[in-house]
Design a protein around this motif. Structure first.
Motif, mmCIF file in Angstrom:
data_model
loop_
_atom_site.group_PDB
_atom_site.id
_atom_site.type_symbol
_atom_site.label_atom_id
_atom_site.label_comp_id
_atom_site.label_asym_id
_atom_site.label_seq_id
_atom_site.Cartn_x
_atom_site.Cartn_y
_atom_site.Cartn_z
ATOM 1 N N GLU A 94 59.409 -39.180 102.378
ATOM 2 C CA GLU A 94 60.204 -38.554 103.433
ATOM 3 C C GLU A 94 59.382 -37.480 104.144
ATOM 4 N N LEU A 95 58.630 -36.681 103.366
ATOM 5 C CA LEU A 95 57.791 -35.632 103.948
ATOM 6 C C LEU A 95 56.724 -36.239 104.855
ATOM 7 N N THR A 96 56.129 -37.344 104.415
ATOM 8 C CA THR A 96 55.094 -38.005 105.207
ATOM 9 C C THR A 96 55.663 -38.562 106.504
ATOM 10 N N GLU A 97 56.850 -39.141 106.440
ATOM 11 C CA GLU A 97 57.486 -39.671 107.647
ATOM 12 C C GLU A 97 57.783 -38.550 108.637
ATOM 13 N N ARG A 98 58.234 -37.423 108.133
ATOM 14 C CA ARG A 98 58.487 -36.279 109.015
ATOM 15 C C ARG A 98 57.183 -35.765 109.611
ATOM 16 N N ALA A 99 56.109 -35.799 108.827
ATOM 17 C CA ALA A 99 54.795 -35.375 109.326
ATOM 18 C C ALA A 99 54.323 -36.289 110.445
ATOM 19 N N PHE A 100 54.616 -37.586 110.343
ATOM 20 C CA PHE A 100 54.270 -38.538 111.404
ATOM 21 C C PHE A 100 54.961 -38.137 112.708
#
Length: 217
Positions: free
Chosen positions: A48-54
């Motif tokens: 989820e954190l990585t998707e938000r970073a994208f």
């Protein structure tokens, strides 16, 4: 002998050793299940954190290339956009570092304590002209308090890593690379920018992207 067997077994016929062994096996299995569940939840949180970073990465990239934004950002990076003249005195360490990074908000303007003027020729927005609400994407804090310890090990990170305003879980760092061609003009030919998104909690680099940023169209 018969009395001993009655003492060593429970009313269901299980020996005391078998009961203890079952408890130990159950405990180990429960511990393993708990660990597996924790790993799964951690993986979900990380995804989820990585998707938000994208999203943050793409938002910054799109915003940088929005034409109405270009001149303001160029004014904040006069030193980065100016190439050293032939025979010019070698840059100091601070100047060399400044020439490699883009700032995108007035909170990133470094001031000379002696003159109270911008250290590297940054020009703040003209507030005398009403241009509507100013969009702030990244906020800088020179104290270094918003950086995790691992990122504070680089003494210059506090100047060029800012907090993403819409989601403070992320830090943004934008590096700029210029061409070495003698006929090269950064304002019209553009600079290669590397947009990096870090976790504010751990300091881990989550994602990065590249774009050729042209200040003058």
């Amino acid at each position: 002998m018969k009395c001993f067997e009655q003492v060593a077994t429970d009313e269901n016929g299980f020996s005391l050793i078998e009961v203890l062994a079952s408890i130990i096996i159950f405990g180990i299995a429960l511990l393993g299940l708990t660990s597996l569940m924790y790993q799964n939840f951690s993986a979900i949180d990380q995804n989820e954190l990585t998707e938000r970073a994208f999203y943050v990465r793409d938002d910054i990239k799109e915003w940088l290339n929005y034409k109405a934004q270009s001149q303001d950002i160029a004014n904040l990076n006069q030193f980065v956009l100016t190439l050293p003249k032939q025979g010019e005195v070698m840059y100091t360490e601070e100047q060399q570092v400044r020439s490699r990074y883009l700032i995108v908000d007035e909170s990133g303007i470094q001031v000379d304590p002696g003159t109270n003027k911008s250290k590297f020729g940054e020009i703040a927005r003209d507030t005398s002209v009403d241009r509507g609400k100013i969009v702030e994407k990244v906020h800088y804090d020179f104290s270094g308090n918003q950086l995790p310890d691992i990122l504070n090990q680089d003494k210059f990170n506090k100047y060029y890593m800012g907090e993403y305003v819409e989601d403070p879980s992320f830090l943004v760092k934008i590096s700029a690379k210029k061409k070495s061609d003698s006929s090269y003009e950064p304002r019209t030919d553009g600079m290669m920018l590397t947009i990096q998104i870090y976790s504010k909690e751990t300091g881990k680099l989550l994602t990065e992207t590249y774009t050729n940023w042209v200040p003058e169209y």
